[in-house]
Design a protein around this motif. Structure first.
Motif, PDB file in Angstrom:
ATOM      1  N   VAL A 140       0.836  -1.201   0.000  1.00 53.88           N
ATOM      2  CA  VAL A 140       0.000   0.000   0.000  1.00 53.88           C
ATOM      3  C   VAL A 140       0.868   1.248   0.000  1.00 53.88           C
ATOM      4  CG1 VAL A 140      -1.433   1.381   1.569  1.00 53.88           C
ATOM      5  CG2 VAL A 140      -2.073  -0.984   1.041  1.00 53.88           C
ATOM      6  N   ILE A 141       0.466   2.248  -0.790  1.00 54.07           N
ATOM      7  CA  ILE A 141       1.017   3.597  -0.697  1.00 54.07           C
ATOM      8  C   ILE A 141       0.048   4.405   0.146  1.00 54.07           C
ATOM      9  CG2 ILE A 141       1.584   5.698  -1.966  1.00 54.07           C
ATOM     10  CD1 ILE A 141       2.296   4.001  -4.373  1.00 54.07           C
ATOM     11  N   ASP A 142       0.440   4.712   1.368  1.00 60.85           N
ATOM     12  CA  ASP A 142      -0.441   5.408   2.303  1.00 60.85           C
ATOM     13  C   ASP A 142      -0.226   6.912   2.176  1.00 60.85           C
ATOM     14  OD1 ASP A 142      -1.835   6.411   4.502  1.00 60.85           O
ATOM     15  OD2 ASP A 142      -1.464   4.607   5.678  1.00 60.85           O
ATOM     16  N   VAL A 143      -1.276   7.612   1.737  1.00 58.82           N
ATOM     17  CA  VAL A 143      -1.181   9.068   1.582  1.00 58.82           C
ATOM     18  C   VAL A 143      -2.223   9.777   2.434  1.00 58.82           C
ATOM     19  CG1 VAL A 143      -0.118   9.034  -0.702  1.00 58.82           C
ATOM     20  CG2 VAL A 143      -2.618   8.941  -0.513  1.00 58.82           C
ATOM     21  N   ALA A 144      -2.741   9.081   3.449  1.00 64.88           N
ATOM     22  CA  ALA A 144      -3.776   9.666   4.306  1.00 64.88           C
ATOM     23  C   ALA A 144      -3.281  10.932   5.001  1.00 64.88           C
ATOM     24  CB  ALA A 144      -4.244   8.644   5.339  1.00 64.88           C
ATOM     25  N   ASP A 145      -1.969  11.001   5.279  1.00 66.31           N
ATOM     26  CA  ASP A 145      -1.398  12.171   5.961  1.00 66.31           C
ATOM     27  C   ASP A 145      -0.806  13.178   4.977  1.00 66.31           C
ATOM     28  OD1 ASP A 145      -2.040  11.076   8.439  1.00 66.31           O
ATOM     29  OD2 ASP A 145      -0.146   9.979   8.548  1.00 66.31           O
ATOM     30  N   GLY A 146      -1.040  12.952   3.676  1.00 68.54           N
ATOM     31  CA  GLY A 146      -0.560  13.902   2.676  1.00 68.54           C
ATOM     32  C   GLY A 146       0.693  13.441   1.952  1.00 68.54           C
ATOM     33  N   TRP A 147       0.984  14.112   0.860  1.00 59.84           N
ATOM     34  CA  TRP A 147       2.105  13.755  -0.009  1.00 59.84           C
ATOM     35  C   TRP A 147       3.448  13.931   0.687  1.00 59.84           C
ATOM     36  CZ3 TRP A 147       4.141  11.393  -3.955  1.00 59.84           C
ATOM     37  CH2 TRP A 147       5.301  11.870  -4.562  1.00 59.84           C
ATOM     38  N   GLU A 148       3.639  15.035   1.357  1.00 54.82           N
ATOM     39  CA  GLU A 148       4.927  15.300   2.001  1.00 54.82           C
ATOM     40  C   GLU A 148       5.234  14.246   3.061  1.00 54.82           C
ATOM     41  OE1 GLU A 148       7.039  17.405   0.958  1.00 54.82           O
ATOM     42  OE2 GLU A 148       5.721  18.394  -0.494  1.00 54.82           O
ATOM     43  N   ALA A 149       4.211  13.839   3.796  1.00 52.30           N
ATOM     44  CA  ALA A 149       4.415  12.801   4.822  1.00 52.30           C
ATOM     45  C   ALA A 149       4.790  11.472   4.178  1.00 52.30           C
ATOM     46  CB  ALA A 149       3.148  12.645   5.662  1.00 52.30           C
ATOM     47  N   TYR A 150       4.181  11.172   3.032  1.00 53.71           N
ATOM     48  CA  TYR A 150       4.524   9.935   2.320  1.00 53.71           C
ATOM     49  C   TYR A 150       5.977   9.958   1.860  1.00 53.71           C
ATOM     50  CZ  TYR A 150       5.021   6.774  -1.652  1.00 53.71           C
ATOM     51  OH  TYR A 150       5.489   5.831  -2.538  1.00 53.71           O
ATOM     52  N   VAL A 151       6.413  11.058   1.247  1.00 54.61           N
ATOM     53  CA  VAL A 151       7.792  11.167   0.768  1.00 54.61           C
ATOM     54  C   VAL A 151       8.770  11.079   1.942  1.00 54.61           C
ATOM     55  CG1 VAL A 151       9.461  12.682  -0.365  1.00 54.61           C
ATOM     56  CG2 VAL A 151       7.154  12.474  -1.294  1.00 54.61           C
TER      57      VAL A 151
END
Length: 369
Positions: A140-151
């Motif tokens: 899974v690519i989790d982006v629930a906290d936003g793009w910057e948090a994912y990166v």
């Protein structure tokens, strides 16, 4: 509990609305996988246009009452049941209200099934999970906290790898022209370009070409044109200059983007355009309020490089005491057991994968001659 069974096209608009509402509330109730687009009424109805055995069981709190759960499935005249779109769908099971409980054998009896087979059962479906034979991770690519948090999470896992992946897009732009991303491409010509790339990939790697089956091609075309507030078939394309270099077709709800058919132009392979495409998809999905991108069960270097966590899906059979169930399991169990044994052991999987690719190359040479 009252259970009504319908053909896909017989499900009323009111019931479809109730179904969608259950999905939209699922993340709040702690069952986020139930919001997966493969569990949506739109997917069930689309498969029902191409598969004669599609049925929808609607559970109600009494005769004529409000729906409490929906169970989409396929069945044969002999009573062999399978998850709707088995082999294609990446999430399967029953969509229900919070706290709903059911008895699996009783449900099968009401549906006229001796057995129900699944290979991507969603987590939390305990009456079905008790019959699961194996469980598998789905990255899974989790982006629930936003793009910057994912990166940032990617960078914590692999700082050098993250910089390299982001730099390759800049190199692609330098070599082939300005990189442009279209999150929701509506040109059907581009959809057929993607299917052609994917067919070539299947053949090249020795896998069965799904798009050689007309009903699958027609299903994807139909889903491409399906647009609803809470569901859509979504084609995303990465361009360099004026030419497409990578594309992906998947399904989305308000909470989940299911990654389904990714492919790229081999001429640009050294730039990892597929990874660049998925990063762009993740960034836009985060902006749209999507919680996560489900990369799907199965191995893949690009999945390992992009994932931030895993969910789990199961495979197995729910059965009743019936000779049809015994015969079906006897036929299917050895094949599934052998495949899972090979896939779970790198010392077996890697040689098998190389052999399939060799077969694919031989097929390509035969067609060329």
């Amino acid at each position: 509990m009252d259970i009504d069974v319908y053909r896909a096209h017989e499900v009323t608009a009111a019931d479809r609305t109730a179904w969608t509402t259950m999905q939209s509330k699922a993340p709040v109730h702690g069952t986020p996988q139930m919001a997966n687009p493969f569990l949506s009424p739109e997917f069930a109805l689309a498969v029902g246009r191409h598969r004669r055995g599609v049925r929808i069981a609607v559970m109600r709190d009494g005769p004529g009452g409000e729906p409490t759960a929906f169970f989409p499935y396929e069945r044969t005249p002999a009573g062999v049941g399978r998850a709707i779109g088995l082999g294609l769908s990446d999430c399967q099971g029953l969509v229900h209200e919070a706290g709903f409980r059911w008895d699996a054998p009783s449900l099968l009896a009401a549906c006229g099934l001796a057995i129900w087979e699944f290979d991507h059962l969603a987590e939390g479906q305990q009456p079905f999970e008790r019959s699961a034979r194996a469980s598998f991770p789905s990255p899974v690519i989790d982006v629930a906290d936003g793009w910057e948090a994912y990166v940032a999470r990617l960078g914590e896992r692999s700082p050098k790898g993250t910089r390299t992946r982001l730099a390759k897009e800049r190199k692609l732009a330098k070599a082939a022209g300005e990189v442009r991303y279209v999150h929701d491409e509506r040109d059907p010509v581009m959809l057929h370009t993607l299917m052609a790339w994917k067919s070539a990939q299947y053949r090249r790697t020795g896998r069965s070409d799904r798009f050689a089956q007309p009903w699958i091609t027609q299903l994807v075309e139909q889903l491409f044109h399906t647009r609803a507030d809470s569901f859509a078939g979504q084609l995303s394309v990465l361009y360099a200059g004026d030419q497409p270099v990578a594309a992906h077709f998947g399904l989305r709800t308000d909470h989940v983007l299911s990654c389904w058919f990714p492919a790229y132009d081999l001429a640009f392979a050294k730039f990892s355009p597929g990874v660049a495409l998925h990063l762009r998809m993740a960034e836009r999905a985060a902006d749209d309020g999507i919680s996560y991108l489900d990369l799907g069960r199965g191995q893949g270097e690009y999945k390992d490089s992009l994932k931030t966590r895993e969910i789990f899906v199961s495979e197995g059979w729910v059965t009743r005491r019936h000779p049809v169930a015994v015969a079906h399991r006897a036929r299917r169990a050895p094949v599934r057991a052998l495949r899972n044994f090979v896939v779970s052991r790198p010392e077996l999987y890697d040689p098998a994968d190389r052999l399939l690719k060799r077969v694919g190359r031989l097929r390509a040479r035969t067609r060329a001659s």
